[in-house]
Design an enzyme around this catalytic site. Structure first.
Site, PDB file in Angstrom:
ATOM      1  N   ASP A   1     -33.201  17.183  54.450  1.00  0.00           N
ATOM      2  CA  ASP A   1     -33.083  15.986  53.590  1.00  0.00           C
ATOM      3  C   ASP A   1     -32.095  16.191  52.447  1.00  0.00           C
ATOM      4  O   ASP A   1     -32.246  15.601  51.378  1.00  0.00           O
ATOM      5  CB  ASP A   1     -34.454  15.581  53.001  1.00  0.00           C
ATOM      6  CG  ASP A   1     -35.536  15.520  54.054  1.00  0.00           C
ATOM      7  OD1 ASP A   1     -35.252  14.949  55.119  1.00  0.00           O
ATOM      8  OD2 ASP A   1     -36.633  16.044  53.811  1.00  0.00           O
TER       9      ASP A   1
ATOM     10  N   HIS B   1     -31.467  11.303  59.549  1.00  0.00           N
ATOM     11  CA  HIS B   1     -30.223  11.345  58.780  1.00  0.00           C
ATOM     12  C   HIS B   1     -29.859   9.929  58.347  1.00  0.00           C
ATOM     13  O   HIS B   1     -29.530   9.092  59.184  1.00  0.00           O
ATOM     14  CB  HIS B   1     -29.098  11.965  59.617  1.00  0.00           C
ATOM     15  CG  HIS B   1     -29.352  13.399  59.957  1.00  0.00           C
ATOM     16  ND1 HIS B   1     -28.615  14.100  60.865  1.00  0.00           N
ATOM     17  CD2 HIS B   1     -30.281  14.260  59.487  1.00  0.00           C
ATOM     18  CE1 HIS B   1     -29.080  15.340  60.948  1.00  0.00           C
ATOM     19  NE2 HIS B   1     -30.090  15.447  60.114  1.00  0.00           N
TER      20      HIS B   1
HETATM   21  P1  GDP Z   1     -30.340  14.291  55.730  1.00  0.00           P
HETATM   22  O1  GDP Z   1     -31.494  14.318  56.664  1.00  0.00           O
HETATM   23  O2  GDP Z   1     -29.935  15.656  55.268  1.00  0.00           O
HETATM   24  O3  GDP Z   1     -29.188  13.496  56.234  1.00  0.00           O
HETATM   25  O4  GDP Z   1     -30.837  13.568  54.417  1.00  0.00           O
HETATM   26  P2  GDP Z   1     -31.714  12.229  54.312  1.00  0.00           P
HETATM   27  O5  GDP Z   1     -31.017  11.141  54.969  1.00  0.00           O
HETATM   28  O6  GDP Z   1     -33.116  12.505  54.699  1.00  0.00           O
HETATM   29  O7  GDP Z   1     -31.771  12.045  52.737  1.00  0.00           O
HETATM   30  C1  GDP Z   1     -30.713  11.733  51.978  1.00  0.00           C
HETATM   31  C2  GDP Z   1     -31.042  10.426  51.283  1.00  0.00           C
HETATM   32  O8  GDP Z   1     -30.349  10.369  50.068  1.00  0.00           O
HETATM   33  C3  GDP Z   1     -30.563   9.194  52.047  1.00  0.00           C
HETATM   34  O9  GDP Z   1     -31.410   8.104  51.768  1.00  0.00           O
HETATM   35  C4  GDP Z   1     -29.171   8.951  51.492  1.00  0.00           C
HETATM   36  O10 GDP Z   1     -28.747   7.604  51.583  1.00  0.00           O
HETATM   37  C5  GDP Z   1     -29.388   9.325  50.053  1.00  0.00           C
HETATM   38  N1  GDP Z   1     -28.212   9.927  49.410  1.00  0.00           N
HETATM   39  C6  GDP Z   1     -27.319  10.784  49.954  1.00  0.00           C
HETATM   40  N2  GDP Z   1     -26.428  11.187  49.032  1.00  0.00           N
HETATM   41  C7  GDP Z   1     -26.800  10.580  47.870  1.00  0.00           C
HETATM   42  C8  GDP Z   1     -26.299  10.637  46.531  1.00  0.00           C
HETATM   43  O11 GDP Z   1     -25.357  11.325  46.209  1.00  0.00           O
HETATM   44  N3  GDP Z   1     -26.970   9.882  45.606  1.00  0.00           N
HETATM   45  C9  GDP Z   1     -28.043   9.112  45.891  1.00  0.00           C
HETATM   46  N4  GDP Z   1     -28.616   8.426  44.920  1.00  0.00           N
HETATM   47  N5  GDP Z   1     -28.538   9.031  47.149  1.00  0.00           N
HETATM   48  C10 GDP Z   1     -27.933   9.774  48.107  1.00  0.00           C
END
Ligand code: GDP
Length: 418
Positions: free
Chosen positions: A13, A41
């Protein structure tokens, strides 16, 4: 030929999906190399917001071929649902831009049931599974007791194998599950997905000189060998596994980009040093929207943990880092950071072996907040000095350059430092 891997440094995440989405257009192939539909993701781009579970995050780029590698376990029912969602959002998914390795393993409905039952049996010792059947499917894969997707080519032979697997479950484990309908559902899904199933090794061989982006699911702490076993996943999200799991073992990585979040989160069970259980944690959880993309579960929260993150960076062999979600900390007056662990008088910066982890407490260093909105900033030189201090301290502690900083979920809310 450029080969990069995008991997999680922490518990998952970290925002890998958004980073893959950002870079995917520069690569010919985006390949998911492990895990199953327990991934979530989240990608926010011009088409909308999508949670990808099985499909690589390069699916939004017209000229990118997305591959589900042999290291994955694939639930065709979930894949079907995911493709429907993408199509409803105007994204084209076809055998032209999505290919599934014939060596990937099938995850079947009885794996899901086994997963649910085992978590129920474990009660307060549960692993924190997403209950999507991932562990039983990998278990069967290594017992050589599941079906590879390529077997679907020959339906008669596959049916024989399936019947034998059912007999194995019933006779060896007295497994009392109603298998009715599983085969028929599989046959229906086969009709749709057979054209997607290919020998990806051959595909890569033919495409010599092409570029690869290898996408991990979860993070280093969830690696089955090096993570917080048994509270891990059942596969290896490490960059070192990427060439194997992607279907092209001879591939050499040119670059490993480690994704690290500006504070700590952990979904599921297991020791989590510095967990904020009170109001402080609730506030950070709300600010960061920290609820699981695959399960909706509230994520456990901590401040940034240098000890666990340094271990994660080392496991991944990361050459550079992307620090994500820095904007989430905008409103904090003071920002503590975990710089060491302690147990009585003993202090360490090394990540302890899992059975001893729960005995450790965090040692904090406090940083001043920057008290302004970073989400519109696109240049590192425009960062307030407090934010620079925070970023540069992490960089020093992790001994790896932070080349990208994200300050919002949108594709362009990214600062390039190199
Ligand atoms: P992954 O599984 O590693 O791809 O991560 P997730 O999708 O579970 O979690 C990342 C969450 O944070 C998602 O809802 C993204 O839209 C959000 N996100 C990613 N980068 C940023 C950021 O720089 N700032 C904010 N506020 N949200 C972000």
């Amino acid at each position: 030929m450029k080969v990069s891997s995008i991997v999680g440094v922490n518990f998952g995440d970290e925002g890998k999906g958004r980073m893959v989405d950002y870079f995917a257009g520069l690569y010919d192939y985006v390949v998911r190399y492990q895990g199953g539909d327990n991934a979530g993701h989240t990608v926010k781009n011009a088409y909308g917001e999508f949670a990808l579970h099985l499909i690589p995050s390069g699916i939004f780029h017209e000229n990118t071929i997305n591959i589900m590698g042999p290291g994955m376990v694939v639930n065709l029912k979930s894949l079907d649902k995911e493709i429907e969602n993408l199509r409803a959002g105007g994204i084209e998914v076809s055998p032209k831009n999505l290919k599934i390795s014939h060596r990937a393993s099938l995850l079947l409905p009885y794996h899901v049931q086994q997963d649910q039952e085992e978590e129920k049996r474990l009660k307060d010792k549960k692993y924190g599974s997403t209950k999507k059947g991932i562990a039983p499917a990998y278990g069967d894969k290594y017992m050589k007791k599941t079906i590879q997707l390529g077997e679907l080519y020959d339906l008669d032979k596959c049916k024989e194998h399936f019947d034998d697997l059912v007999a194995y479950k019933q006779e060896v484990f007295n497994y009392d599950y109603d298998f009715t309908g599983i085969w028929e559902d599989l046959v229906a899904l086969r009709e749709k997905y057979l054209p997607y199933i290919v020998d990806v090794y051959d595909l890569f061989e033919e495409g010599q000189g092409k570029s690869f982006l290898l996408e991990a699911q979860l993070g280093a702490m969830r690696d089955v060998d090096y993570g917080i076993y048994p509270y891990t996943s059942s596969s290896s999200p490490l960059a070192a596994y990427a060439p194997l799991g992607c279907g092209y073992p001879k591939l050499k990585l040119d670059e490993v980009i480690g994704i690290v979040k500006a504070y700590g989160t952990c979904v599921g069970e297991g020791p989590f040093v510095g967990e904020l259980t009170g109001e402080e944690g609730d506030r950070l959880r709300t600010l960061g929207g920290e609820y699981g993309a695959a399960t909706g579960r509230p994520r456990r929260i901590s401040y940034f943990d240098c000890v666990a993150s340094r271990y994660g960076v080392q496991l991944q062999g990361a050459d550079k880092l992307a620090l994500t979600k820095l904007d989430v900390l905008d409103s904090l007056e003071k920002i503590p950071m975990i710089v060491a662990y302690k147990k009585g008088d003993f202090e360490t910066k090394s990540f302890p072996y899992t059975p001893y982890l729960k005995d450790f407490e965090p040692v904090y260093k406090e940083f001043p907040g920057w008290g302004c909105d970073l989400s519109k900033v696109r240049n590192y030189k425009d960062f307030p000095k407090e934010a620079k201090m925070y970023v540069e301290y992490i960089e020093e502690e992790l001994r790896t350059p932070i080349s990208y900083i994200s300050v919002g979920p949108e594709r362009d809310a990214l600062i390039l430092r190199d």
